[in-house]
Design a protein around this motif. Structure first.
Motif, PDB file in Angstrom:
ATOM      1  N   ASP A   1      16.749   6.548  19.898  1.00 45.27           N
ATOM      2  CA  ASP A   1      17.575   7.017  18.782  1.00 45.27           C
ATOM      3  C   ASP A   1      16.775   7.151  17.493  1.00 45.27           C
ATOM      4  OD1 ASP A   1      19.925   7.077  20.344  1.00 45.27           O
ATOM      5  OD2 ASP A   1      20.206   4.917  20.059  1.00 45.27           O
ATOM      6  N   GLY A   2      15.450   6.869  17.556  1.00 50.75           N
ATOM      7  CA  GLY A   2      14.617   7.005  16.370  1.00 50.75           C
ATOM      8  C   GLY A   2      14.504   5.763  15.528  1.00 50.75           C
TER       9      GLY A   2
ATOM     10  N   GLY B   1      -1.698  -1.524  10.493  1.00 49.56           N
ATOM     11  CA  GLY B   1      -2.109  -2.650  11.330  1.00 49.56           C
ATOM     12  C   GLY B   1      -0.932  -3.325  12.003  1.00 49.56           C
ATOM     13  N   ASP B   2       0.297  -2.962  11.615  1.00 48.96           N
ATOM     14  CA  ASP B   2       1.493  -3.530  12.238  1.00 48.96           C
ATOM     15  C   ASP B   2       1.837  -2.749  13.505  1.00 48.96           C
ATOM     16  OD1 ASP B   2       1.720  -5.418  10.291  1.00 48.96           O
ATOM     17  OD2 ASP B   2       3.333  -4.430   9.198  1.00 48.96           O
ATOM     18  N   ARG B   3       2.202  -3.478  14.540  1.00 48.26           N
ATOM     19  CA  ARG B   3       2.563  -2.878  15.824  1.00 48.26           C
ATOM     20  C   ARG B   3       4.083  -2.737  15.886  1.00 48.26           C
ATOM     21  NH1 ARG B   3      -1.669  -0.662  18.243  1.00 48.26           N
ATOM     22  NH2 ARG B   3      -0.798  -1.072  20.323  1.00 48.26           N
ATOM     23  N   VAL B   4       4.555  -1.527  16.181  1.00 52.68           N
ATOM     24  CA  VAL B   4       5.985  -1.248  16.226  1.00 52.68           C
ATOM     25  C   VAL B   4       6.273  -0.361  17.435  1.00 52.68           C
ATOM     26  CG1 VAL B   4       6.187  -1.394  13.704  1.00 52.68           C
ATOM     27  CG2 VAL B   4       5.808   0.830  14.776  1.00 52.68           C
ATOM     28  N   ARG B   5       7.550  -0.151  17.691  1.00 56.62           N
ATOM     29  CA  ARG B   5       7.968   0.830  18.689  1.00 56.62           C
ATOM     30  C   ARG B   5       9.214   1.526  18.147  1.00 56.62           C
ATOM     31  NH1 ARG B   5      12.443  -0.960  21.385  1.00 56.62           N
ATOM     32  NH2 ARG B   5      12.867  -3.198  21.239  1.00 56.62           N
ATOM     33  N   ARG B   6       9.426   2.742  18.614  1.00 56.45           N
ATOM     34  CA  ARG B   6      10.587   3.526  18.205  1.00 56.45           C
ATOM     35  C   ARG B   6      11.460   3.769  19.431  1.00 56.45           C
ATOM     36  NH1 ARG B   6      10.512   7.052  13.649  1.00 56.45           N
ATOM     37  NH2 ARG B   6       8.245   7.228  13.835  1.00 56.45           N
ATOM     38  N   ASP B   7      12.763   3.498  19.305  1.00 57.98           N
ATOM     39  CA  ASP B   7      13.635   3.694  20.473  1.00 57.98           C
ATOM     40  C   ASP B   7      14.066   5.160  20.578  1.00 57.98           C
ATOM     41  OD1 ASP B   7      15.746   4.139  18.712  1.00 57.98           O
ATOM     42  OD2 ASP B   7      16.714   2.204  19.073  1.00 57.98           O
TER      43      ASP B   7
ATOM     44  N   GLY C   1      14.814   0.159  11.079  1.00 60.62           N
ATOM     45  CA  GLY C   1      15.458   1.377  10.630  1.00 60.62           C
ATOM     46  C   GLY C   1      14.570   2.601  10.731  1.00 60.62           C
ATOM     47  N   THR C   2      14.688   3.462   9.729  1.00 58.17           N
ATOM     48  CA  THR C   2      13.950   4.716   9.696  1.00 58.17           C
ATOM     49  C   THR C   2      13.286   4.878   8.335  1.00 58.17           C
ATOM     50  OG1 THR C   2      15.962   5.873   8.997  1.00 58.17           O
ATOM     51  CG2 THR C   2      15.499   5.830  11.354  1.00 58.17           C
ATOM     52  N   ALA C   3      12.530   5.951   8.168  1.00 59.81           N
ATOM     53  CA  ALA C   3      11.747   6.152   6.949  1.00 59.81           C
ATOM     54  C   ALA C   3      12.640   6.300   5.713  1.00 59.81           C
ATOM     55  CB  ALA C   3      10.873   7.395   7.098  1.00 59.81           C
ATOM     56  N   VAL C   4      12.192   5.738   4.604  1.00 60.63           N
ATOM     57  CA  VAL C   4      12.869   5.920   3.323  1.00 60.63           C
ATOM     58  C   VAL C   4      12.562   7.329   2.819  1.00 60.63           C
ATOM     59  CG1 VAL C   4      12.631   3.462   2.800  1.00 60.63           C
ATOM     60  CG2 VAL C   4      10.932   5.086   1.909  1.00 60.63           C
ATOM     61  N   PRO C   5      13.319   7.847   1.844  1.00 59.71           N
ATOM     62  CA  PRO C   5      12.978   9.144   1.251  1.00 59.71           C
ATOM     63  C   PRO C   5      11.542   9.158   0.726  1.00 59.71           C
ATOM     64  CG  PRO C   5      15.170   8.469   0.556  1.00 59.71           C
ATOM     65  CD  PRO C   5      14.584   7.310   1.301  1.00 59.71           C
ATOM     66  N   PHE C   6      10.876  10.291   0.897  1.00 56.55           N
ATOM     67  CA  PHE C   6       9.479  10.523   0.502  1.00 56.55           C
ATOM     68  C   PHE C   6       8.476   9.829   1.420  1.00 56.55           C
ATOM     69  CE2 PHE C   6      11.608  10.526  -3.839  1.00 56.55           C
ATOM     70  CZ  PHE C   6      11.836  11.884  -3.835  1.00 56.55           C
ATOM     71  N   ALA C   7       8.931   9.272   2.535  1.00 48.84           N
ATOM     72  CA  ALA C   7       8.012   8.630   3.474  1.00 48.84           C
ATOM     73  C   ALA C   7       8.140   9.292   4.839  1.00 48.84           C
ATOM     74  CB  ALA C   7       8.300   7.141   3.602  1.00 48.84           C
TER      75      ALA C   7
ATOM     76  N   GLU D   1       0.805  -1.216   0.000  1.00 52.03           N
ATOM     77  CA  GLU D   1       0.000   0.000   0.000  1.00 52.03           C
ATOM     78  C   GLU D   1       0.844   1.275   0.000  1.00 52.03           C
ATOM     79  OE1 GLU D   1      -2.410  -3.290   1.899  1.00 52.03           O
ATOM     80  OE2 GLU D   1      -0.339  -2.583   2.000  1.00 52.03           O
ATOM     81  N   ALA D   2       2.170   1.136   0.133  1.00 52.15           N
ATOM     82  CA  ALA D   2       3.042   2.314   0.129  1.00 52.15           C
ATOM     83  C   ALA D   2       4.398   2.023  -0.501  1.00 52.15           C
ATOM     84  CB  ALA D   2       3.223   2.857   1.544  1.00 52.15           C
ATOM     85  N   PHE D   3       4.518   0.926  -1.204  1.00 53.99           N
ATOM     86  CA  PHE D   3       5.718   0.538  -1.962  1.00 53.99           C
ATOM     87  C   PHE D   3       6.895   0.218  -1.040  1.00 53.99           C
ATOM     88  CE2 PHE D   3       8.219   0.811  -6.017  1.00 53.99           C
ATOM     89  CZ  PHE D   3       7.407  -0.065  -6.700  1.00 53.99           C
ATOM     90  N   ARG D   4       7.545   1.200  -0.430  1.00 55.04           N
ATOM     91  CA  ARG D   4       8.595   0.990   0.570  1.00 55.04           C
ATOM     92  C   ARG D   4       8.310   1.915   1.733  1.00 55.04           C
ATOM     93  NH1 ARG D   4      10.758  -3.251   1.075  1.00 55.04           N
ATOM     94  NH2 ARG D   4       8.920  -3.904  -0.046  1.00 55.04           N
ATOM     95  N   SER D   5       8.721   1.524   2.941  1.00 55.15           N
ATOM     96  CA  SER D   5       8.463   2.359   4.118  1.00 55.15           C
ATOM     97  C   SER D   5       9.722   2.684   4.912  1.00 55.15           C
ATOM     98  CB  SER D   5       7.443   1.681   5.033  1.00 55.15           C
ATOM     99  OG  SER D   5       6.167   1.629   4.437  1.00 55.15           O
ATOM    100  N   THR D   6      10.516   1.668   5.272  1.00 53.29           N
ATOM    101  CA  THR D   6      11.689   1.921   6.103  1.00 53.29           C
ATOM    102  C   THR D   6      12.887   1.109   5.617  1.00 53.29           C
ATOM    103  OG1 THR D   6      11.404   0.134   7.738  1.00 53.29           O
ATOM    104  CG2 THR D   6      10.139   2.165   8.100  1.00 53.29           C
ATOM    105  N   TYR D   7      14.067   1.566   6.011  1.00 52.70           N
ATOM    106  CA  TYR D   7      15.297   0.786   5.783  1.00 52.70           C
ATOM    107  C   TYR D   7      16.267   1.097   6.918  1.00 52.70           C
ATOM    108  CZ  TYR D   7      18.288   4.722   4.433  1.00 52.70           C
ATOM    109  OH  TYR D   7      19.037   5.868   4.441  1.00 52.70           O
TER     110      TYR D   7
END
Length: 507
Positions: A396-397, A388-394, A323-329, A303-309
């Motif tokens: 350091d982002g 719908g995915d459950r995540v957490r951010r530390d 990781g963190t957001a890809v460019p344009f995300a 639904e968004a092609f790529r999200s994080t790396y």
């Protein structure tokens, strides 16, 4: 690599203009297309498509990787049509659903797949061609189409993906979604004109499309490969001097167990992973096999092609991070109160920005469930994908995957709908109840387990049931284990108690 990729989307077919005319663009079994050749072939195929379908209509492909399946995303876009790639691993019933749901007016497929279709599988309004016949017809009859001036917001593709319930749903991707997705991936991977990407993932998946489009965005070369054995991948890497390889964890596991020559690993610059998290053991084994390659763990949504790396320099210290957001995300973590979660707090991953798709094809209800206004804290605003995915951010982002809210099964990088497996089981008439679950599996990530109650008190016909499933479900959906029960547990509401079954099987 520039400080930021170009944020201005273009018509998708203009990707063919990115490479030097004489540079290799597509390395096929019998011949290689330069970028000049790629431009000619895309123009020719686009002309043929335009002669058979009107702007905005859907054209489907159901074939292994080859010239046609690689060119169709750009040729259809140039003709103003919408490409619908069907996973070549699917069986006739799933293909029939996609053809019907998308209202496809044209199907190009291999002879064997056309032969597998049964009466009524192809809609009456849908023409069909065997792929070599389509190419020959284009060469004989078509007038080449020049580069298009399509609005980048126009629909360019529908990629069908499984949900936790029901049949696959079509994700609508615009020219802009796919162009910016290619630009984003090419940028953070540092792809260059001298890169060679071995395309081993199905082109019906967003990750598979990304292999192709991001390499062409960078002016590099793509080598499509349908492999039978992991050693075929290693041999192809040696033969073609591959620099970029994308895979999912179960394939990486197989590849680390395969013998690799120095010639096969010497040119490798980067490895990319999605479709499941890498384990620390797998990271260690990949490092040993490919000591000079940069390792990119990634997370994506169709639904968004790529999200994080994850930056390769952080992999050893944070091997389980997304990781963190890809460019344009823009990636936000939203807690159960609807607020942006604090560091360490669990929440739902919400993807905002121009990579967000246009919703689900002809499915307003499911679109409204997943595509909702971005949280107030979003810099982009507009519509967002609530994953719908459950995540957490530390602190350091860095993002970490926690789990899924729904019952989706992810096996060998494939998204599998439990209901689709259950519906196939019930359709055999041999079972009265069925529950499909994903059980942790070292090689697959999750293995499909099916718990069933026979339709009659007589001894169940287990062999006949297995054969019926083999006919209707693709191999990656086949249960690894079938558990026969005289009764299935129910909850206080009288519904099947999936949680109890999941505890029993360790799911």
């Amino acid at each position: 690599m520039s400080l930021a990729p170009d944020p201005v989307p273009r018509p998708l077919d203009s990707l063919v203009e990115r490479g030097e005319s004489g540079a290799p663009a597509l390395v096929l079994r019998g011949h290689t297309l330069s970028y000049a050749g790629l431009r000619e072939r895309v123009a020719l195929l686009a002309g043929w498509l335009a002669s058979r379908a009107a702007p905005g209509e859907r054209v489907a492909s159901w074939a292994a990787k080859g010239e046609l399946t690689c060119l169709l995303p750009l040729a259809a876009a140039r003709a103003g049509l919408v490409h619908v790639p069907i996973n070549p691993l699917l069986k006739h019933s799933q293909a029939a659903h996609i053809l019907s749901d998308s209202d496809a007016v044209l199907l190009v497929a291999t002879a064997s797949r056309l032969k597998s279709l049964e009466e009524g599988d192809i809609p009456e309004v849908c023409e069909f061609f065997e792929e070599s016949e389509a190419l020959a017809s284009a060469e004989a009859l078509a007038a080449p189409l020049p580069a298009s001036t399509r609005d980048p917001q126009e629909l360019a593709a529908i990629l069908y993906t499984s949900g936790s319930t029901g049949l696959p749903k079509g994700v609508m991707l615009s020219h802009a979604n796919m162009w910016l997705g290619a630009a984003s991936v090419a940028h953070y991977l540092g792809l260059a004109p001298d890169d060679v990407t071995l395309s081993v993932l199905p082109l019906s998946f967003d990750y598979g499309q990304s292999q192709l489009l991001s390499t062409w965005y960078a002016g590099g070369s793509v080598v499509p490969l349908d492999y039978l054995f992991p050693r075929d991948v290693a041999k192809a890497c040696a033969r073609h001097g591959v620099t970029t390889l994308a895979a999912v964890p179960p394939l990486w596991l197989q590849l680390t167990e395969t013998e690799w020559s120095d010639e096969a690993t010497r040119t490798m610059r980067r490895l990319t992973n999605s479709g499941g998290a890498l384990t620390m053991d797998l990271v260690r084994d990949l490092r040993a096999k490919f000591p000079a390659a940069r390792l990119y763990p990634m997370y994506g949504l169709t639904e968004a092609f790529r999200s994080t790396y994850l930056d390769p320099q952080l992999v050893d210290a944070h091997p389980t991070s997304m990781g963190t957001a890809v460019p344009f995300a823009e990636i936000l973590v939203v807690n159960d109160k609807g607020n942006v979660a604090a560091p360490g707090e669990e929440g739902e991953l919400v993807h905002c920005g121009p990579l967000v798709a246009q919703g689900y094809w002809q499915d307003a209800e499911r679109t409204d469930e997943r595509f909702r206004p971005a949280p107030a804290a979003s810099e982009y605003g507009g519509m967002a994908v609530w994953s719908g995915d459950r995540v957490r951010r530390d602190g350091d982002g860095l993002l970490y995957f926690v789990g899924r809210r729904d019952a989706m099964i992810k096996s060998a990088g494939n998204r599998i709908s439990p209901q689709e497996v259950e519906d196939a089981a019930l359709a055999t008439g041999l079972v009265a109840e069925a529950v499909a679950l994903g059980v942790p599996d070292e090689r697959l990530g999750q293995a499909v387990h099916l718990i069933v109650r026979p339709a009659a008190l007589a001894e169940p016909n287990k062999e006949r049931f297995s054969k019926a499933l083999a006919k209707e479900l693709p191999n990656f959906m086949q249960p690894q284990a079938i558990h026969w029960r005289e009764t299935l547990p129910t909850n206080p509401n009288g519904k099947l108690d999936r949680a109890a079954l999941a505890r029993e099987l360790g799911a």
